[in-house]
Design a protein around this motif. Structure first.
Motif, PDB file in Angstrom:
ATOM      1  N   ARG A  87      35.992 -18.679 -13.614  1.00  0.00           N
ATOM      2  CA  ARG A  87      35.169 -18.125 -14.687  1.00  0.00           C
ATOM      3  C   ARG A  87      35.383 -16.616 -14.730  1.00  0.00           C
ATOM      4  NH1 ARG A  87      29.501 -17.197 -15.979  1.00  0.00           N
ATOM      5  NH2 ARG A  87      28.776 -18.636 -17.597  1.00  0.00           N
ATOM      6  N   PRO A  88      35.635 -16.053 -15.911  1.00  0.00           N
ATOM      7  CA  PRO A  88      35.832 -14.597 -15.988  1.00  0.00           C
ATOM      8  C   PRO A  88      34.650 -13.861 -15.375  1.00  0.00           C
ATOM      9  CG  PRO A  88      36.346 -15.620 -18.079  1.00  0.00           C
ATOM     10  CD  PRO A  88      35.736 -16.675 -17.223  1.00  0.00           C
ATOM     11  N   ALA A  89      34.957 -12.825 -14.660  1.00  0.00           N
ATOM     12  CA  ALA A  89      33.897 -12.056 -13.987  1.00  0.00           C
ATOM     13  C   ALA A  89      34.084 -10.577 -14.310  1.00  0.00           C
ATOM     14  CB  ALA A  89      33.986 -12.277 -12.482  1.00  0.00           C
ATOM     15  N   PRO A  90      32.997  -9.864 -14.347  1.00  0.00           N
ATOM     16  CA  PRO A  90      33.105  -8.423 -14.632  1.00  0.00           C
ATOM     17  C   PRO A  90      33.882  -7.702 -13.539  1.00  0.00           C
ATOM     18  CG  PRO A  90      30.830  -9.182 -14.733  1.00  0.00           C
ATOM     19  CD  PRO A  90      31.630 -10.286 -14.127  1.00  0.00           C
ATOM     20  N   PHE A  91      34.571  -6.675 -13.923  1.00  0.00           N
ATOM     21  CA  PHE A  91      35.198  -5.793 -12.935  1.00  0.00           C
ATOM     22  C   PHE A  91      35.370  -4.422 -13.561  1.00  0.00           C
ATOM     23  CE2 PHE A  91      39.670  -5.133 -14.236  1.00  0.00           C
ATOM     24  CZ  PHE A  91      39.796  -6.083 -15.250  1.00  0.00           C
ATOM     25  N   SER A  92      35.674  -3.459 -12.745  1.00  0.00           N
ATOM     26  CA  SER A  92      35.906  -2.113 -13.267  1.00  0.00           C
ATOM     27  C   SER A  92      37.188  -1.562 -12.683  1.00  0.00           C
ATOM     28  CB  SER A  92      34.719  -1.194 -12.945  1.00  0.00           C
ATOM     29  OG  SER A  92      34.579  -1.055 -11.555  1.00  0.00           O
ATOM     30  N   PHE A  93      37.779  -0.656 -13.422  1.00  0.00           N
ATOM     31  CA  PHE A  93      38.962   0.039 -12.896  1.00  0.00           C
ATOM     32  C   PHE A  93      38.922   1.489 -13.333  1.00  0.00           C
ATOM     33  CE2 PHE A  93      41.656   0.291 -16.709  1.00  0.00           C
ATOM     34  CZ  PHE A  93      41.140  -0.708 -17.523  1.00  0.00           C
ATOM     35  N   VAL A  94      39.726   2.294 -12.675  1.00  0.00           N
ATOM     36  CA  VAL A  94      39.728   3.732 -12.908  1.00  0.00           C
ATOM     37  C   VAL A  94      41.127   4.158 -13.322  1.00  0.00           C
ATOM     38  CG1 VAL A  94      39.472   6.002 -11.802  1.00  0.00           C
ATOM     39  CG2 VAL A  94      37.868   4.175 -11.264  1.00  0.00           C
ATOM     40  N   GLN A  95      41.189   5.075 -14.239  1.00  0.00           N
ATOM     41  CA  GLN A  95      42.478   5.692 -14.606  1.00  0.00           C
ATOM     42  C   GLN A  95      42.481   7.138 -14.120  1.00  0.00           C
ATOM     43  OE1 GLN A  95      43.058   6.490 -18.739  1.00  0.00           O
ATOM     44  NE2 GLN A  95      45.209   7.055 -18.505  1.00  0.00           N
ATOM     45  N   LEU A  96      43.511   7.484 -13.388  1.00  0.00           N
ATOM     46  CA  LEU A  96      43.759   8.871 -12.999  1.00  0.00           C
ATOM     47  C   LEU A  96      45.086   9.304 -13.602  1.00  0.00           C
ATOM     48  CD1 LEU A  96      42.926   8.834  -9.174  1.00  0.00           C
ATOM     49  CD2 LEU A  96      41.409   9.384 -11.085  1.00  0.00           C
ATOM     50  N   SER A  97      45.277  10.600 -13.744  1.00  0.00           N
ATOM     51  CA  SER A  97      46.535  11.013 -14.348  1.00  0.00           C
ATOM     52  C   SER A  97      46.910  12.438 -13.956  1.00  0.00           C
ATOM     53  CB  SER A  97      46.427  10.918 -15.876  1.00  0.00           C
ATOM     54  OG  SER A  97      47.712  10.791 -16.449  1.00  0.00           O
ATOM     55  N   ASP A  98      48.198  12.685 -13.970  1.00  0.00           N
ATOM     56  CA  ASP A  98      48.744  14.037 -13.901  1.00  0.00           C
ATOM     57  C   ASP A  98      48.171  14.849 -12.729  1.00  0.00           C
ATOM     58  OD1 ASP A  98      50.416  14.505 -16.664  1.00  0.00           O
ATOM     59  OD2 ASP A  98      48.752  13.110 -16.959  1.00  0.00           O
ATOM     60  N   THR A  99      48.375  14.306 -11.546  1.00  0.00           N
ATOM     61  CA  THR A  99      47.923  15.007 -10.340  1.00  0.00           C
ATOM     62  C   THR A  99      48.867  16.152  -9.960  1.00  0.00           C
ATOM     63  OG1 THR A  99      49.005  13.217  -9.141  1.00  0.00           O
ATOM     64  CG2 THR A  99      46.624  13.100  -9.360  1.00  0.00           C
ATOM     65  N   HIS A 100      50.117  16.065 -10.378  1.00  0.00           N
ATOM     66  CA  HIS A 100      51.106  17.136 -10.193  1.00  0.00           C
ATOM     67  C   HIS A 100      51.105  17.690  -8.765  1.00  0.00           C
ATOM     68  CE1 HIS A 100      52.706  17.880 -14.306  1.00  0.00           C
ATOM     69  NE2 HIS A 100      51.567  17.334 -14.680  1.00  0.00           N
ATOM     70  N   VAL A 101      51.154  16.780  -7.798  1.00  0.00           N
ATOM     71  CA  VAL A 101      51.166  17.223  -6.399  1.00  0.00           C
ATOM     72  C   VAL A 101      52.402  18.105  -6.163  1.00  0.00           C
ATOM     73  CG1 VAL A 101      51.398  16.438  -4.003  1.00  0.00           C
ATOM     74  CG2 VAL A 101      49.877  15.225  -5.597  1.00  0.00           C
ATOM     75  N   GLY A 102      52.169  19.274  -5.595  1.00  0.00           N
ATOM     76  CA  GLY A 102      53.264  20.216  -5.348  1.00  0.00           C
ATOM     77  C   GLY A 102      53.312  21.343  -6.362  1.00  0.00           C
ATOM     78  N   SER A 103      52.535  21.225  -7.437  1.00  0.00           N
ATOM     79  CA  SER A 103      52.523  22.282  -8.448  1.00  0.00           C
ATOM     80  C   SER A 103      51.946  23.571  -7.873  1.00  0.00           C
ATOM     81  CB  SER A 103      51.674  21.831  -9.648  1.00  0.00           C
ATOM     82  OG  SER A 103      51.222  22.948 -10.367  1.00  0.00           O
ATOM     83  N   GLU A 104      52.580  24.680  -8.214  1.00  0.00           N
ATOM     84  CA  GLU A 104      52.062  25.982  -7.776  1.00  0.00           C
ATOM     85  C   GLU A 104      51.745  26.847  -8.987  1.00  0.00           C
ATOM     86  OE1 GLU A 104      54.981  27.481  -5.118  1.00  0.00           O
ATOM     87  OE2 GLU A 104      54.422  26.091  -3.503  1.00  0.00           O
ATOM     88  N   SER A 105      51.348  26.204 -10.064  1.00  0.00           N
ATOM     89  CA  SER A 105      51.032  26.919 -11.289  1.00  0.00           C
ATOM     90  C   SER A 105      49.789  27.788 -11.112  1.00  0.00           C
ATOM     91  CB  SER A 105      50.781  25.916 -12.418  1.00  0.00           C
ATOM     92  OG  SER A 105      50.105  26.522 -13.485  1.00  0.00           O
ATOM     93  N   PRO A 106      49.786  28.996 -11.709  1.00  0.00           N
ATOM     94  CA  PRO A 106      48.556  29.816 -11.672  1.00  0.00           C
ATOM     95  C   PRO A 106      47.368  29.093 -12.302  1.00  0.00           C
ATOM     96  CG  PRO A 106      50.420  31.081 -12.508  1.00  0.00           C
ATOM     97  CD  PRO A 106      50.885  29.666 -12.394  1.00  0.00           C
ATOM     98  N   ALA A 107      47.669  28.126 -13.170  1.00  0.00           N
ATOM     99  CA  ALA A 107      46.579  27.369 -13.783  1.00  0.00           C
ATOM    100  C   ALA A 107      45.995  26.339 -12.825  1.00  0.00           C
ATOM    101  CB  ALA A 107      47.081  26.665 -15.047  1.00  0.00           C
ATOM    102  N   ASN A 108      46.669  26.171 -11.683  1.00  0.00           N
ATOM    103  CA  ASN A 108      46.224  25.149 -10.726  1.00  0.00           C
ATOM    104  C   ASN A 108      46.245  25.708  -9.305  1.00  0.00           C
ATOM    105  OD1 ASN A 108      45.554  22.650  -9.559  1.00  0.00           O
ATOM    106  ND2 ASN A 108      47.712  22.108  -9.307  1.00  0.00           N
TER     107      ASN A 108
END
Lengths: 330, 123
Positions: free
Chosen positions: A49-70
């Motif tokens: 029987r279908p059951a409720p569930f939830s999921f999360v979207q993450l994006s653009d973590t840019h690990v390693g970025s050294e931008s002044p904006a980050n």
């Protein structure tokens, strides 16, 4: 005689912006007329029987970025992991829509960044994490490092009656999906009835959001044409580092915020440059805010979007799990 | 003037007219040949960064990548070209409407790829 539940809406995906990402709740509309009967029917057909569930979207973590904006590096990403782990009920799935890492000319350094992403994401206590690459992950080497670290760049899977499709529109260098992947998509979709709830997740928008900012996919119209017969299509993407909602045909496209820096509103006349970092509000542009239905943080913007999934009734209605198990079509 | 002399004169005039017409045609062809604008592409810029064209004028953009694979793309100008390293790519362009357009590199070429653009002003 038509089934009394014809075209009644009974499934809902509710998307709540969490600031650090978006939480999606997939739930049968228990209050909808006839919903209980439909659920029973699906349960009998599917054995589940279908059951409720939830999921999360993450994006653009840019690990390693050294931008002044980050200047905070991976701090927002790490906080997102902690927040997700604290959610109740716990999400069953986290989707990451590209630019997990910032590119590097040095392949060894880029591989280190992939490992750093895996180390941080490895702290998630959710059962499943699924990723697609962004151009900063896969644009320079055709996705080779990404595949080593995370597996294929396009694939599909199913979870609780939802068909998830990961599309790669970055690893050919240009913003395209390409003929091979389009062919695969057509074959993948052919297994499902047009009522199947489908969630596509990818990096770049699949429509012309702002082509002169490279916010488009060259053959995105062909992807959407393949999806057009399907009544319940949700497209999740990243790349633009800001929220956006776009509805066209049967599909609704949702962009997630970045965990590194924000881009400005493209309609504001501002140039395409990262929104400057504000040390007084270090997460302001990333919007570290938590929104929960019925228990919203005081002062927080609601930001709750609801995507009504319509499941058209058919005389030979069988549920998604049934298709997956047997390959039947109604 | 004798008949022969008249014939020679007519032939000469005819020849001159023919040569003149040919010269005019050559000049017209030269005038019709599109203006060529050389553009170089390298990470992470086009050079020149801005060009000005006349509405309805056909120009030939001769684009050369000096380093890696680049793209050359503008949706409103209907340009979608690939720039292979070291090769010259010809793009014919006849803008029909005045305005400011942006041609971008749409082949990811590195961290600052998003800044690589050529502004086209059409007067």
């Amino acid at each position: 005689m038509d089934h009394p539940l014809d075209r009644r809406r009974f499934l809902r995906i509710a998307s709540a912006s969490l600031g650090f990402g978006a939480l999606y709740r997939v739930a049968p509309l228990a209050a909808a007329p006839g919903a209980a009967r439909t659920l029973d029917l699906l349960g009998k057909k599917n054995g589940e029987r279908p059951a409720p569930f939830s999921f999360v979207q993450l994006s653009d973590t840019h690990v390693g970025s050294e931008s002044p904006a980050n200047p905070q590096g991976t701090r927002a990403f790490e906080q997102a992991v902690a927040r997700i782990n604290a959610l109740a009920p716990k999400p069953e799935l986290v989707l990451v829509t590209g630019d997990l890492t910032h590119d590097s000319e040095n392949a060894a350094e880029h591989a280190d960044r992939m490992r750093a992403f895996r180390r941080i994401a490895g702290g998630l206590t959710v059962p499943m994490v699924r990723c697609v690459p962004g151009e900063h992950d896969a644009g320079l080497d055709g996705g080779s490092l990404f595949r080593d670290a995370f597996g294929e760049t396009s694939y599909a899977f199913d979870h609780r009656g939802i068909h998830f499709i990961a599309l790669d529109n970055v690893s050919r260098g240009k913003p395209v999906v390409g003929p091979e992947q389009l062919s695969w998509l057509h074959k993948d979709l052919a297994r499902f009835p047009t009522t199947a709830p489908i969630v596509v997740f990818t990096h770049r928008p699949l429509f012309d959001l702002r082509p002169d900012w490279e916010w488009f996919t060259g053959d995105g119209d062909q992807v959407m044409a393949a999806l057009s017969p399907y009544e319940n299509v949700t497209v999740l993407y990243g790349h633009i580092h800001r929220e956006d909602v776009h509805a066209e045909g049967n599909a609704t496209h949702y962009a997630a915020r970045s965990l590194a820096w924000a881009f400005p509103d493209p309609t504001s006349g501002a140039p395409k440059k990262p929104v400057p970092f504000d040390p007084k509000s270090p997460f302001a542009n990333l919007g570290l805010r938590l929104v929960r239905e019925g228990n919203r943080t005081a002062g927080a913007r609601p930001g709750v979007e609801e995507i009504e999934l319509r499941l058209a009734e058919q005389n030979n209605l069988v549920g998604m799990q049934q298709f997956l198990k047997t390959g039947e079509t109604p | 003037m004798t008949r022969i002399a008249r014939s020679r004169a007519a032939l000469t005039i005819s020849l001159l007219l023919t040569l003149g017409a040919a010269a005019t045609r050559t000049r017209l062809l030269a005038d019709d040949a599109p203006r060529t604008i050389a553009v170089t592409a390298r990470r992470f810029e086009f050079e020149p960064k801005q060009i000005t064209l006349r509405r309805g004028e056909t120009v030939r953009l001769s684009v050369t990548s000096q380093d890696v694979q680049h793209g050359f793309f503008s949706r409103p100008l209907k340009i979608d070209a690939d720039l292979a390293p070291g090769q010259e790519t010809q793009v014919l362009l006849t803008p029909q409407e005045a305005g400011t357009y942006t041609i971008i590199c749409d082949h990811f070429c590195g961290a600052q790829h998003g800044n690589m653009k050529l502004t086209v002003t059409v007067e």
